[in-house]
Design a protein around this motif. Sequence first.
Motif, PDB file in Angstrom:
ATOM      1  N   ALA A 170       0.832  -1.201   0.000  1.00  0.00           N
ATOM      2  CA  ALA A 170       0.000   0.000   0.000  1.00  0.00           C
ATOM      3  C   ALA A 170       0.870   1.255   0.000  1.00  0.00           C
ATOM      4  CB  ALA A 170      -0.931  -0.005   1.217  1.00  0.00           C
ATOM      5  N   THR A 171       1.961   1.238   0.765  1.00  0.00           N
ATOM      6  CA  THR A 171       2.889   2.373   0.785  1.00  0.00           C
ATOM      7  C   THR A 171       3.558   2.530  -0.573  1.00  0.00           C
ATOM      8  OG1 THR A 171       3.307   2.061   3.143  1.00  0.00           O
ATOM      9  CG2 THR A 171       4.926   3.342   1.906  1.00  0.00           C
ATOM     10  N   ALA A 172       3.972   1.416  -1.166  1.00  0.00           N
ATOM     11  CA  ALA A 172       4.596   1.468  -2.488  1.00  0.00           C
ATOM     12  C   ALA A 172       3.648   2.063  -3.517  1.00  0.00           C
ATOM     13  CB  ALA A 172       5.034   0.072  -2.913  1.00  0.00           C
ATOM     14  N   GLN A 173       2.367   1.717  -3.428  1.00  0.00           N
ATOM     15  CA  GLN A 173       1.390   2.275  -4.360  1.00  0.00           C
ATOM     16  C   GLN A 173       1.197   3.765  -4.098  1.00  0.00           C
ATOM     17  OE1 GLN A 173      -2.686   0.872  -4.074  1.00  0.00           O
ATOM     18  NE2 GLN A 173      -2.938   1.037  -6.296  1.00  0.00           N
ATOM     19  N   ARG A 174       1.122   4.153  -2.827  1.00  0.00           N
ATOM     20  CA  ARG A 174       0.949   5.567  -2.493  1.00  0.00           C
ATOM     21  C   ARG A 174       2.119   6.400  -3.012  1.00  0.00           C
ATOM     22  NH1 ARG A 174       3.065   8.371   1.480  1.00  0.00           N
ATOM     23  NH2 ARG A 174       3.661   6.539   2.707  1.00  0.00           N
ATOM     24  N   LEU A 175       3.311   5.842  -2.963  1.00  0.00           N
ATOM     25  CA  LEU A 175       4.501   6.555  -3.427  1.00  0.00           C
ATOM     26  C   LEU A 175       4.618   6.559  -4.950  1.00  0.00           C
ATOM     27  CD1 LEU A 175       7.138   5.249  -0.843  1.00  0.00           C
ATOM     28  CD2 LEU A 175       6.132   7.542  -0.955  1.00  0.00           C
ATOM     29  N   GLY A 176       3.831   5.732  -5.632  1.00  0.00           N
ATOM     30  CA  GLY A 176       3.902   5.671  -7.081  1.00  0.00           C
ATOM     31  C   GLY A 176       4.888   4.651  -7.608  1.00  0.00           C
ATOM     32  N   LEU A 177       5.323   3.718  -6.757  1.00  0.00           N
ATOM     33  CA  LEU A 177       6.255   2.681  -7.188  1.00  0.00           C
ATOM     34  C   LEU A 177       5.527   1.442  -7.709  1.00  0.00           C
ATOM     35  CD1 LEU A 177       8.809   2.935  -4.245  1.00  0.00           C
ATOM     36  CD2 LEU A 177       9.020   3.911  -6.541  1.00  0.00           C
ATOM     37  N   VAL A 178       4.230   1.372  -7.428  1.00  0.00           N
ATOM     38  CA  VAL A 178       3.399   0.233  -7.820  1.00  0.00           C
ATOM     39  C   VAL A 178       2.132   0.780  -8.462  1.00  0.00           C
ATOM     40  CG1 VAL A 178       1.900  -1.549  -6.828  1.00  0.00           C
ATOM     41  CG2 VAL A 178       4.289  -1.428  -6.132  1.00  0.00           C
ATOM     42  N   ASN A 179       1.694   0.155  -9.556  1.00  0.00           N
ATOM     43  CA  ASN A 179       0.484   0.612 -10.242  1.00  0.00           C
ATOM     44  C   ASN A 179      -0.790   0.216  -9.520  1.00  0.00           C
ATOM     45  OD1 ASN A 179       2.621   0.123 -12.579  1.00  0.00           O
ATOM     46  ND2 ASN A 179       1.207   1.731 -13.222  1.00  0.00           N
ATOM     47  N   ARG A 180      -0.838  -1.042  -9.072  1.00  0.00           N
ATOM     48  CA  ARG A 180      -2.037  -1.521  -8.397  1.00  0.00           C
ATOM     49  C   ARG A 180      -1.693  -2.635  -7.437  1.00  0.00           C
ATOM     50  NH1 ARG A 180      -5.445  -3.399 -13.601  1.00  0.00           N
ATOM     51  NH2 ARG A 180      -4.687  -1.376 -14.286  1.00  0.00           N
ATOM     52  N   VAL A 181      -2.528  -2.774  -6.411  1.00  0.00           N
ATOM     53  CA  VAL A 181      -2.366  -3.813  -5.407  1.00  0.00           C
ATOM     54  C   VAL A 181      -3.588  -4.719  -5.467  1.00  0.00           C
ATOM     55  CG1 VAL A 181      -2.100  -4.315  -2.944  1.00  0.00           C
ATOM     56  CG2 VAL A 181      -0.995  -2.296  -3.931  1.00  0.00           C
ATOM     57  N   VAL A 182      -3.342  -6.028  -5.508  1.00  0.00           N
ATOM     58  CA  VAL A 182      -4.431  -7.000  -5.620  1.00  0.00           C
ATOM     59  C   VAL A 182      -4.224  -8.100  -4.589  1.00  0.00           C
ATOM     60  CG1 VAL A 182      -4.706  -6.536  -8.087  1.00  0.00           C
ATOM     61  CG2 VAL A 182      -3.194  -8.392  -7.341  1.00  0.00           C
TER      62      VAL A 182
END
Length: 260
Positions: A170-182
């Motif tokens: 979730a942190t990686a997604q918030r930072l823009g390092l991940v497109n989506r979390v599933v």
Amino acid sequence: MSDNILVSAAAGVLEIRFDRADKKNAFTIPMYLAIAAALQRAEADASIRVILLAGEGGAFSAGNDLQDFMQNPPDLEDKPEAGPVMRFMRALSTARKVVVAAVQGPAVGVGATLLLHCDLVVAADNARLSLPFINLGLVPEFGSTLLLPQRIGYHQAAELTLLGEPFDAATAQRLGLVNRVVPAAELLDTARGLACKLAAKAPEALLLTKQLLKSGAGPLHERIVEEGAHFARRLHSAEFHEAASAFFEKRPPDFSKPEP
């Protein structure tokens, strides 16, 4: 080649899966060589349009196998006959094909920094990323001290690299390092679905769009002119004519045939 790297191809997608589950897919020198060879194969094969990276056994990669590295210190000089690690880094960082990563469990060290060179990153909700270089008396690698501040800002990059503490998907997604979390159970299906969707796009337009996105900052006017030149040429391409015909005929476009 390495028995710990599984390579398969289908529907325009080359899958490269790390398969050393007993060591959480920590990379060895033979694994680096095998990944580099697979990436080079994808670049040379016109039928391959997308590359998918994934880990087996509930992990993406625990990074470098420290015991292997201590016994076989990597040669990181950039030279024509580069060592295995630099060969891998060069192949991934210069890949023309679109690269998708499916991340689950630990993604540590190079297992995290390599994601900066992927175009789309799908993470399972159990993914845990870490840049622990400082804790080992090392510095970050793979261009991450340049790419991280560019992507997430200096202070966020400093927190991740100077403290070296793990962070969740979730942190990686918030930072823009991940497109989506599933959910973890949906990770591979989601990543493969994205890869197949990309592989069905107009291949030359896909390559050019990635090239433009990766070409770095420059004067805005120069980018407008560069895009305009590509756009004008694409209006005469077989891909554009197929896409336009499909639109008017209310059918999906067929980009299975390479451009002449």
